[in-house]
Design a protein around this motif. Structure first.
Motif, PDB file in Angstrom:
ATOM      1  N   ASP A   1      31.059  85.050  56.466  1.00 51.66           N
ATOM      2  CA  ASP A   1      29.717  85.332  55.794  1.00 51.66           C
ATOM      3  C   ASP A   1      29.133  86.532  56.385  1.00 51.66           C
TER       4      ASP A   1
ATOM      5  N   GLU B   1      28.327  90.036  54.738  1.00 51.77           N
ATOM      6  CA  GLU B   1      28.205  90.335  53.782  1.00 51.77           C
ATOM      7  C   GLU B   1      26.652  91.113  53.774  1.00 51.77           C
TER       8      GLU B   1
ATOM      9  N   GLY C   1      28.324  94.429  54.771  1.00 51.60           N
ATOM     10  CA  GLY C   1      28.412  95.170  52.966  1.00 51.60           C
ATOM     11  C   GLY C   1      27.476  95.526  52.014  1.00 51.60           C
ATOM     12  N   ARG C   2      26.317  94.889  52.021  1.00 49.57           N
ATOM     13  CA  ARG C   2      24.978  95.491  51.086  1.00 49.57           C
ATOM     14  C   ARG C   2      24.080  96.332  52.028  1.00 49.57           C
TER      15      ARG C   2
ATOM     16  N   ASP D   1      37.777  92.741  53.382  1.00 49.35           N
ATOM     17  CA  ASP D   1      36.315  92.026  52.382  1.00 49.35           C
ATOM     18  C   ASP D   1      35.506  90.552  52.856  1.00 49.35           C
ATOM     19  N   PRO D   2      34.864  90.480  53.283  1.00 47.91           N
ATOM     20  CA  PRO D   2      34.382  89.163  53.390  1.00 47.91           C
ATOM     21  C   PRO D   2      34.871  87.695  52.738  1.00 47.91           C
ATOM     22  N   GLU D   3      34.982  87.941  51.276  1.00 50.62           N
ATOM     23  CA  GLU D   3      35.891  87.147  50.480  1.00 50.62           C
ATOM     24  C   GLU D   3      37.317  87.134  50.379  1.00 50.62           C
TER      25      GLU D   3
ATOM     26  N   ARG E   1      37.769  84.637  53.861  1.00 49.79           N
ATOM     27  CA  ARG E   1      36.894  83.199  53.815  1.00 49.79           C
ATOM     28  C   ARG E   1      38.149  82.547  53.162  1.00 49.79           C
TER      29      ARG E   1
END
Length: 195
Positions: free
Chosen positions: A67, A70, A73-74, A84-86, A89
């Motif tokens: 989390d 994120e 990444g932004r 990627d974080p998703e 997760r």
């Protein structure tokens, strides 16, 4: 000194000309590398086996670390090969579910006072609550069993079968209950010894 000096995309401090990262200061870049190392270490440690409750907690911490990725990444920061974080997760959530099943299997043989509990999957870390009545899993000040876990966390670490849901429905009214409410009521009934 240039008129438009670049700033770190995260902490907004002016960027020095000599730095290891392009868009962020060395402090934010180092924190990013540490976060990635923490996630990799959790993944490696999970492959060693051991206590399923400790492995579940490691998954919870890895999800919290994903989390925190994120914000990087932004800011447009990534390392080649970083997932990627998703995806991270989902990976750790799937592992956590398998460890929760193992914890539930162990809990099945124990009386209520000795059952262990699991914090919610999206908890970053158990909060340190004041007093001895604080749950060892979620940190909330709630009534706990002899092992130090609240009913909600014990429920999270308890499995049940479709047959047990049907047994509950035979002795209780389930009309109007959602699937979730029926499952929760079945778990509570099972934890009370089916009474």
């Amino acid at each position: 000194m240039p008129i438009f000096q670049p700033h770190c995309r995260l902490c907004r401090q002016p960027l020095p000309p000599e730095r290891r990262w392009r868009q962020v200061c060395d402090g934010c870049g180092d924190a990013y590398e540490k976060l990635l190392a923490e996630i990799r270490a959790a993944d490696v440690a999970l492959g060693w086996g051991g206590d399923p409750r400790a492995a579940y907690l490691r998954c919870v911490e890895a999800i919290a670390a994903a989390d925190r990725l994120e914000i990087y990444g932004r800011a447009g920061i990534s390392v080649p090969g970083q997932t990627d974080p998703e995806t991270l997760r989902r990976h750790f959530a799937d592992l956590a579910r398998s460890y929760a099943i193992a914890v539930a299997g162990r809990n099945e043989k124990l009386p209520y006072g000795q059952k262990t509990g699991l914090p919610p999957l999206r908890a970053s870390r158990p909060r340190q609550a004041a007093g001895r009545a604080a749950c060892r899993a979620c940190g909330e000040n709630r009534p706990v069993n002899g092992a130090g876990f609240c009913h909600a966390c014990i429920r999270r670490a308890t499995s049940f079968s479709r047959r047990e849901m049907e047994d509950y429905a035979r002795s209780h009214s389930v009309r109007g209950l959602s699937e979730h409410a029926w499952r929760t009521a079945t778990l509570d009934w099972k934890l009370r010894g089916g009474k």
